[in-house]
Design an enzyme around this catalytic site. Structure first.
Site, PDB file in Angstrom:
ATOM      1  N   LYS A 181      52.455  18.369  41.122  1.00 49.95           N
ATOM      2  CA  LYS A 181      52.022  19.691  40.534  1.00 49.95           C
ATOM      3  C   LYS A 181      50.216  18.441  40.466  1.00 49.95           C
ATOM      4  CE  LYS A 181      50.010  21.312  37.056  1.00 49.95           C
ATOM      5  NZ  LYS A 181      49.099  21.661  37.062  1.00 49.95           N
ATOM      6  N   GLU A 256      50.977   8.056  31.695  1.00 53.04           N
ATOM      7  CA  GLU A 256      49.951   6.679  31.336  1.00 53.04           C
ATOM      8  C   GLU A 256      48.078   8.123  31.075  1.00 53.04           C
ATOM      9  OE1 GLU A 256      46.259   6.015  31.508  1.00 53.04           O
ATOM     10  OE2 GLU A 256      46.476   5.835  33.808  1.00 53.04           O
ATOM     11  N   CYS A 290      39.859   7.321  31.597  1.00 49.86           N
ATOM     12  CA  CYS A 290      41.395   7.059  31.302  1.00 49.86           C
ATOM     13  C   CYS A 290      40.417   5.842  30.387  1.00 49.86           C
ATOM     14  CB  CYS A 290      42.062   7.395  31.410  1.00 49.86           C
ATOM     15  SG  CYS A 290      43.124   6.357  32.449  1.00 49.86           S
ATOM     16  N   GLU A 389      39.365   9.593  21.996  1.00 52.89           N
ATOM     17  CA  GLU A 389      38.822   9.848  23.658  1.00 52.89           C
ATOM     18  C   GLU A 389      37.692  10.816  23.449  1.00 52.89           C
ATOM     19  OE1 GLU A 389      42.038  10.858  26.245  1.00 52.89           O
ATOM     20  OE2 GLU A 389      40.849   8.338  27.697  1.00 52.89           O
TER      21      GLU A 389
HETATM   22  P1  ADP Z   1      43.181  18.100  30.617  1.00 54.84           P
HETATM   23  O1  ADP Z   1      43.338  19.186  28.990  1.00 54.84           O
HETATM   24  O2  ADP Z   1      41.654  16.806  30.710  1.00 54.84           O
HETATM   25  O3  ADP Z   1      42.989  18.942  31.401  1.00 54.84           O
HETATM   26  P2  ADP Z   1      45.934  17.839  30.790  1.00 54.84           P
HETATM   27  O4  ADP Z   1      46.596  16.444  30.232  1.00 54.84           O
HETATM   28  O5  ADP Z   1      45.766  19.096  29.937  1.00 54.84           O
HETATM   29  O6  ADP Z   1      44.644  17.259  31.362  1.00 54.84           O
HETATM   30  O7  ADP Z   1      46.430  17.722  31.702  1.00 54.84           O
HETATM   31  C1  ADP Z   1      46.509  16.931  32.443  1.00 54.84           C
HETATM   32  C2  ADP Z   1      47.765  17.272  34.121  1.00 54.84           C
HETATM   33  O8  ADP Z   1      49.085  17.983  33.148  1.00 54.84           O
HETATM   34  C3  ADP Z   1      46.756  18.653  34.167  1.00 54.84           C
HETATM   35  O9  ADP Z   1      47.777  18.998  35.801  1.00 54.84           O
HETATM   36  C4  ADP Z   1      47.828  20.004  33.393  1.00 54.84           C
HETATM   37  O10 ADP Z   1      48.015  21.320  34.319  1.00 54.84           O
HETATM   38  C5  ADP Z   1      49.266  19.484  33.533  1.00 54.84           C
HETATM   39  N1  ADP Z   1      49.298  19.842  31.953  1.00 54.84           N
HETATM   40  C6  ADP Z   1      48.196  20.647  30.905  1.00 54.84           C
HETATM   41  N2  ADP Z   1      49.730  21.566  30.286  1.00 54.84           N
HETATM   42  C7  ADP Z   1      50.725  21.452  30.482  1.00 54.84           C
HETATM   43  C8  ADP Z   1      51.904  21.782  30.229  1.00 54.84           C
HETATM   44  N3  ADP Z   1      52.224  21.954  28.923  1.00 54.84           N
HETATM   45  N4  ADP Z   1      52.630  20.674  30.838  1.00 54.84           N
HETATM   46  C9  ADP Z   1      52.618  20.365  31.569  1.00 54.84           C
HETATM   47  N5  ADP Z   1      51.577  19.738  32.353  1.00 54.84           N
HETATM   48  C10 ADP Z   1      50.659  20.882  31.619  1.00 54.84           C
END
Ligand code: ADP
Length: 495
Positions: A181, A256, A290, A389
């Site tokens: 995903k 990570e 990161c 960060e």
């Molecule tokens: P950012 O806020 O910088 O976009 P995230 O950690 O939210 O960083 O996003 C990294 C990935 O995690 C993306 O693919 C996002 O769609 C996914 N993501 C965000 N929220 C969730 C969640 N609750 N469960 C699983 N994946 C998630």
């Protein structure tokens, strides 16, 4: 420009419309125009993808092929990426905003990653077992490695195709089946990757791509009971949710996460080299990295001259659309990220740090998520900009006196992904490097990343390591095999 339309997810070797028929849109960060419509997967699509991966893993050929057989397919994926390199690089610029030469670098690295893991897969054929020396000579013992199973991989938007490669290549090389995903902000190169994977002859169900929003598609993937391993790169708050989701079935997990990496510069450093690496450490990819070395500690004697030089060189950076020749700083990825970084800069000012350069919209860029790179001097160690960060082109500087103080300040962080140290005295640089609590320490440089070398952090920066042999092993279970060789009966119950 006509928006790109993707109508399908890639599940079980086929392109399928999302069950709910929904889409979401992504914008080009350089001009905020509509770039693409992308399918919005929901829990039902995730279930189809995971079920397909499960079938492919439990009953299919892929996990049972030899390493050399899998290597042939991985090399075809590498070739596929290379033959579409120009198109992929441009797509990455339009989706993420990064300057074209950086995108070209990413695409070449992504292809190289598939080649590298093809090599590691092949090497498993000549060394299928690792013998364990036992003190008890009545037994022989050895270890064989097996694929972990079905992998749910969730990736961020900062290096869209490269982050996909870091997970897909070792997982496939190990014999795992995967559901990927990508970030909803940057799904386009992953959709291309699915087409390349299909062309390369990866069997149905072995690789599945589901685009969608975090809560609607990421969460059901993380929570799916038939997933054996979660591999996540992203923010700390989402990392915590992934870890919680993993806890229910005690899934194998690699994380990570974020960083606030320090860069210690001793006064005996070459000033031009120090400024170059500081800039490379925080302005590459607009600081949305990161491992960005966002906290710079400079020895007091060098501090004023270095600051002056850094401001002068930073002022020369050309800001603009990543597709424009000579641009070194593109827009940030999204409105959300842009607002977050601006708010962090505002909070930095309020905390008493001196903003000595940038931190605002360039006057000649009325639209797009552009920001002049920000330099903060004399940053208080208890301020949010020093501790949290930011994920943007914002660098914080402070002076230090001696080695001990530098190490104390550098290690005073809840993160431990990366760190850098610069000195003409190599012995000192290595001594300080050993004292830094971080998974990656660069000496006399910052940020160079190699597919062969381990990547991952201490403390809240994550769990496990990607890349190199370490990344390969994170997709392989360790199976102990022990054989009783003695001709003597065991003779415990039956004498
Ligand atoms: P950012 O806020 O910088 O976009 P995230 O950690 O939210 O960083 O996003 C990294 C990935 O995690 C993306 O693919 C996002 O769609 C996914 N993501 C965000 N929220 C969730 C969640 N609750 N469960 C699983 N994946 C998630």
């Amino acid at each position: 420009m006509i928006p790109i339309q993707h109508k399908h997810l890639y599940i079980d070797g086929q392109w399928l419309a999302p069950v709910n028929g929904q889409h979401f849109t992504t914008l080009d960060p350089s001009d905020e125009s509509l770039l693409a419509e992308v399918p919005a997967a929901s829990a039902e699509d995730i279930d189809l993808a995971v079920q397909a991966a499960r079938r492919a893993f439990d009953h299919g050929q892929w996990p049972r092929l030899s390493g050399s057989q899998r290597a042939v397919v991985l090399r075809r994926i590498a070739e596929g990426i290379r033959s579409h390199a120009e198109q992929l690089a441009e797509l990455e610029v339009r989706d993420n905003g990064k300057p074209l030469p950086e995108a070209q670098w990413d695409i070449a690295d992504a292809a190289g990653c598939f080649d590298y893991y093809a090599g590691l897969a092949e090497a498993t054929d000549s060394a299928p077992r690792q013998t364990i020396a036992l003190a008890d000579e009545r037994f022989s013992s050895w270890v064989e490695r097996e694929p972990v199973g079905v992998v749910g991989a969730i990736i961020p938007w900062n290096f869209p195709l490269l982050m996909a490669a870091w997970k897909v290549a070792p997982a496939l090389a190990a014999g795992c089946c995967i559901v990927l995903k990508p970030s909803e902000l940057t799904s386009l190169s992953a959709l291309q990757l699915a087409a390349i994977v299909h062309e390369a002859g990866v069997p149905a169900g072995v690789f599945n791509l589901v685009t969608g929003l975090g809560p609607d598609a990421g969460a059901p993937l993380a929570e799916h009971p038939l997933v054996d391993k979660l591999a996540f790169t992203g923010s700390v708050p989402t990392g915590r949710r992934i870890m919680q989701a993993a806890s229910r079935e005690i899934k194998n997990l690699s994380l990570e996460l974020g960083g606030k990496s320090p860069f210690i510069v001793f006064a005996d450093s070459d000033i031009a080299a120090a400024v170059e690496w500081i800039m490379f450490g925080i302005f590459w990819n607009q600081g949305q990295v990161c491992s960005a070395t966002s906290r710079v500690l400079v020895q007091r004697e060098l501090y004023p001259a270095l600051l002056e030089r850094l401001i002068a060189e930073t002022g020369k950076l050309r800001i603009g659309s990543g597709l424009q020749e000579g641009v070194l700083l593109g827009p940030l990825v999204s409105r959300g990220q842009y607002d977050k970084v601006l708010a962090a800069i505002e909070a930095g000012r309020a905390s008493g740090a001196r903003l000595v350069h940038g931190g605002e919209r360039p006057s000649d860029q009325p639209v797009g998520y552009y920001l002049t790179p920000a330099i903060f001097a004399d940053v208080p160690t208890d301020s949010a900009i020093w501790r949290e960060e930011i994920f943007g082109p914002v660098v914080c500087l402070r002076a230090f006196g001696g080695e001990e103080e530098a190490l104390r300040l550098a290690n005073d962080s809840e993160f431990g992904l990366a760190a850098a140290v610069m000195s003409a005295d190599i012995e000192r640089a290595e001594r300080v490097a050993r004292g830094l609590r971080a998974g990656i320490v660069w000496i006399n440089c910052s940020q160079p990343t190699f597919t062969e070398a381990p990547w991952g952090g201490y403390k809240q920066s994550g769990i496990g390591r990607e890349l190199g042999q370490w990344g390969f092993d994170s997709y392989r279970e360790v199976k102990q095999m022990t054989r009783y060789d003695s001709e003597q009966p065991w003779g415990w119950y039956i004498k």
